[in-house]
Enzyme design. Structure first.
Site, short mmCIF file in Angstrom:
data_model
loop_
_atom_site.label_atom_id
_atom_site.label_comp_id
_atom_site.label_asym_id
_atom_site.label_seq_id
_atom_site.Cartn_x
_atom_site.Cartn_y
_atom_site.Cartn_z
N PHE A 153 0.69 -1.29 0.02
CA PHE A 153 0.02 0.13 0.09
C PHE A 153 0.88 1.24 -0.01
CE2 PHE A 153 -2.53 -3.43 2.00
CZ PHE A 153 -3.50 -3.40 1.34
N LYS A 210 -6.24 -4.45 -2.26
CA LYS A 210 -5.51 -3.34 -2.86
C LYS A 210 -6.33 -2.66 -3.76
CE LYS A 210 -2.06 -0.80 -4.17
NZ LYS A 210 -0.89 -1.25 -4.60
N GLY A 259 -9.02 19.22 -5.93
CA GLY A 259 -8.04 19.90 -6.95
C GLY A 259 -8.49 19.39 -8.34
N CYS A 266 -1.08 4.43 -10.30
CA CYS A 266 -1.95 3.57 -9.63
C CYS A 266 -3.32 3.70 -9.52
CB CYS A 266 -1.14 3.62 -7.97
SG CYS A 266 0.65 3.14 -8.06
N LYS A 269 -5.09 3.39 -12.92
CA LYS A 269 -5.35 2.11 -13.35
C LYS A 269 -6.13 0.97 -12.40
CE LYS A 269 -1.97 -0.73 -11.90
NZ LYS A 269 -0.89 -1.69 -11.46
N LYS A 329 2.10 14.13 -8.77
CA LYS A 329 1.93 14.86 -7.60
C LYS A 329 3.22 15.11 -6.91
CE LYS A 329 2.37 10.64 -4.88
NZ LYS A 329 1.91 9.89 -3.69
C1 UGA Z 1 -1.72 5.32 -4.45
C2 UGA Z 1 -2.27 4.92 -2.80
O1 UGA Z 1 -2.40 6.16 -2.34
C3 UGA Z 1 -1.26 3.76 -2.20
O2 UGA Z 1 -2.00 3.68 -1.07
C4 UGA Z 1 -1.03 2.66 -3.14
O3 UGA Z 1 -0.41 1.75 -2.54
C5 UGA Z 1 -0.52 3.21 -4.27
O4 UGA Z 1 -1.40 4.09 -5.18
C6 UGA Z 1 -0.49 2.05 -5.34
O5 UGA Z 1 -1.26 1.35 -5.66
O6 UGA Z 1 1.06 1.36 -5.59
P1 UGA Z 1 0.31 6.95 -5.08
O7 UGA Z 1 -0.31 6.55 -6.62
O8 UGA Z 1 1.58 7.01 -4.89
O9 UGA Z 1 -0.40 6.00 -4.10
O10 UGA Z 1 -0.51 8.35 -4.92
P2 UGA Z 1 -1.65 9.02 -3.98
O11 UGA Z 1 -0.95 9.69 -2.92
O12 UGA Z 1 -2.59 8.25 -3.42
O13 UGA Z 1 -1.99 10.18 -5.14
C7 UGA Z 1 -2.84 9.92 -6.25
C8 UGA Z 1 -3.22 10.95 -7.07
O14 UGA Z 1 -4.49 11.53 -6.40
C9 UGA Z 1 -2.51 12.04 -7.12
O15 UGA Z 1 -2.44 12.36 -8.56
C10 UGA Z 1 -2.94 13.15 -6.34
O16 UGA Z 1 -2.40 14.36 -6.55
C11 UGA Z 1 -4.27 12.93 -6.05
N1 UGA Z 1 -4.71 13.12 -4.86
C12 UGA Z 1 -4.41 12.49 -3.55
C13 UGA Z 1 -5.74 14.22 -4.71
O17 UGA Z 1 -6.23 14.79 -5.64
N2 UGA Z 1 -6.47 14.54 -3.34
C14 UGA Z 1 -5.79 13.89 -2.52
O18 UGA Z 1 -6.58 14.32 -1.24
C15 UGA Z 1 -4.91 12.98 -2.47
#
Ligand code: UGA
Length: 439
Positions: A153, A210, A259, A266, A269, A329
């Site tokens: 995760f 997941k 936003g 991830c 997908k 991000k």
């Molecule tokens: C995500 C999950 O959060 C992890 O728990 C998971 O293990 C991972 O995918 C994976 O499948 O390997 P990640 O892709 O690194 O992690 O990024 P996030 O921090 O979840 O952000 C995903 C997207 O959502 C980004 O574009 C971010 O800017 C956006 N986001 C995130 C928002 O627009 N608002 C938020 O409050 C949080």
């Protein structure tokens, strides 16, 4: 313990380094010789805070080694973590499992003694029995090779912290209480000892965990972004609304930042993959709300393009637009399904001259979007701009003084699609700032 990590991408390289940090002897296996050569020198092939430090420390201590040889990896240990990529199949929501089955097909003929294969890759539910069948048919040790499901995760930008101090550990077995469980409890002993909740379950639940987690996270983001649409029509402020909702512990403010919507390798997908698998299983109605989450997400990117046209007129030819951000991000150089680059590309296609800046992701962005202009310095990128778009929430952008920037722009107009600029300060410095979902 000795262990092999199969696949040294984001997940595998981080897992290998963290297992070494926990005190194990780790051998990372990957078919890409360039990647292995770089990792062996203690460097990651991507940007992840603190990962280079861990790799350097443990490659130097000898606790972490890398190889392209399956024979060497098979002889090294009897615990194999598999963290290869399971990308989206082109043109469909389904997963491409060829790397996963390929890795296990290559490894299995070398398994002549009892072994544990712990899969960390994200898959559609129902994959574990197929892998087990493959192993049973091709490994000389047959049934003595056990398959465990151990979803990961971690988030990019906090990958090490998430691996060493996860919110929970999930272990899925066909039969609980076998050798595989003992071996994995031993591998994770320091993590378990620090009080991490551990859920031991069946294969299907572990596989679903997941996809369901990422679907929930995506839906939560889309929920607040849908509220942003309502806020825009009603004059309310979505940031304040998110704060108010977030104080309810059942809702929670984390992961509910409104936003430009979610991107990356991830969430989009896994949401698509989860929907596709549920539909194939005959549970399509159950994922209707997730399809809606996808639609809301697509609208966020379009909304930013529309705002640019509202500010500059529908004919963008000859207009200069500066885009702050290329990574999907902050905290990563990953540009997979980056909302920032999707918007930059769309505006370029409409005739605008788009200059992109990002503290980490410019090299990757240049390769994918050679048609865009790039600038290293976010302040210089604003020179002569008709419009500034804030599309990735790097703190370095929010820390810049808007006063001098206003003088550098041709017209001091900005769209803060991430909601992390101090819009009061920017307006006081002479900028016109539009922020979706905020009055
Ligand atoms: C995500 C999950 O959060 C992890 O728990 C998971 O293990 C991972 O995918 C994976 O499948 O390997 P990640 O892709 O690194 O992690 O990024 P996030 O921090 O979840 O952000 C995903 C997207 O959502 C980004 O574009 C971010 O800017 C956006 N986001 C995130 C928002 O627009 N608002 C938020 O409050 C949080």
């Amino acid at each position: 313990m000795k262990m092999t990590v199969v696949g040294c991408g984001y997940l595998g390289a981080t897992h290998a380094a963290c297992m070494a940090e926990l005190g194990h002897e780790v051998l990372g296996l990957d078919s890409d010789p360039d990647r292995i050569a770089l990792l062996a020198t203690g460097k990651a092939p991507f940007y992840e805070r603190d990962l280079d430090g861990l790799l350097a420390e443990h490659t130097a201590s000898g606790r972490l080694k890398f190889t392209t040889s399956v024979e060497e990896a098979a002889a090294f240990a009897d615990l194999y973590f598999v963290g290869v990529g399971t990308p989206q199949q082109p043109g469909s929501g389904s997963y491409d499992l060829s790397q996963l089955f390929g890795a296990v097909r290559t490894l299995a003929p070398h398994l002549t003694a009892p072994a544990v294969i712990a899969v960390k890759s994200t898959v559609p539910v129902g994959t574990a029995p197929q892998l087990a069948e493959l192993v049973r048919a091709t490994a000389p040790a047959g049934d003595l090779v056990e398959i465990a499901w151990n979803p990961e995760f971690l988030r990019e930008s906090s990958a090490i912290e998430d691996t060493l101090r996860p919110d929970r550990l999930v272990l899925g077995f066909d039969t609980p209480g076998t050798r595989a469980e003992t071996v994995l409890r031993q591998a994770y002993a320091p993590v378990i000892a620090s009080g991490t909740p551990m859920i031991v379950t069946d294969w299907a639940t572990a596989e679903l965990a997941k996809g369901a987690a990422n679907s929930f996270l995506a839906a939560k983001i889309s929920f607040i972004n849908a509220m942003a649409e309502v806020c825009e029509k009603s004059g309310a402020n979505v940031s304040g609304l998110a704060d108010i909702l977030g104080h309810d512990v059942r809702i929670g403010r984390r992961g509910m930042q409104p936003g430009i919507g979610f991107g990356g390798g991830c969430l989009p997908k896994d949401l698509g993959g989860f929907i596709a698998r549920a539909e194939a299983l005959g549970a399509g109605e159950a994922v209707g709300m997730l399809r809606e989450a996808e639609s809301v997400n697509a609208r966020r990117r379009r909304r930013v393009v529309d705002l640019a046209r509202e500010e500059l007129g529908t004919d963008l030819r000859g207009k200069r637009i500066t885009v702050w951000g290329a990574a999907f991000k902050a905290g990563t150089d990953d540009i997979r399904d980056s909302p920032a680059l999707a918007v930059a590309g769309a505006l370029h296609a409409l005739g605008a001259r788009v200059t992109v800046t990002d503290p980490q992701a410019l090299d990757n962005a240049r390769k994918l979007h050679p048609e865009l202009d790039y600038a290293e310095d976010p302040a210089a990128a604003v020179d002569g701009a008709d419009l500034l778009l804030h599309l990735t929430e790097w703190p370095a952008f929010a820390h810049l003084d808007p006063g001098p920037l206003a003088a550098r722009a041709r017209t001091p107009k900005a769209v803060d699609a991430r909601g992390t600029l101090d819009t009061g300060r920017w307006r006081a410095a002479g900028w016109t700032v539009r922020a979706p979902g905020r009055p």
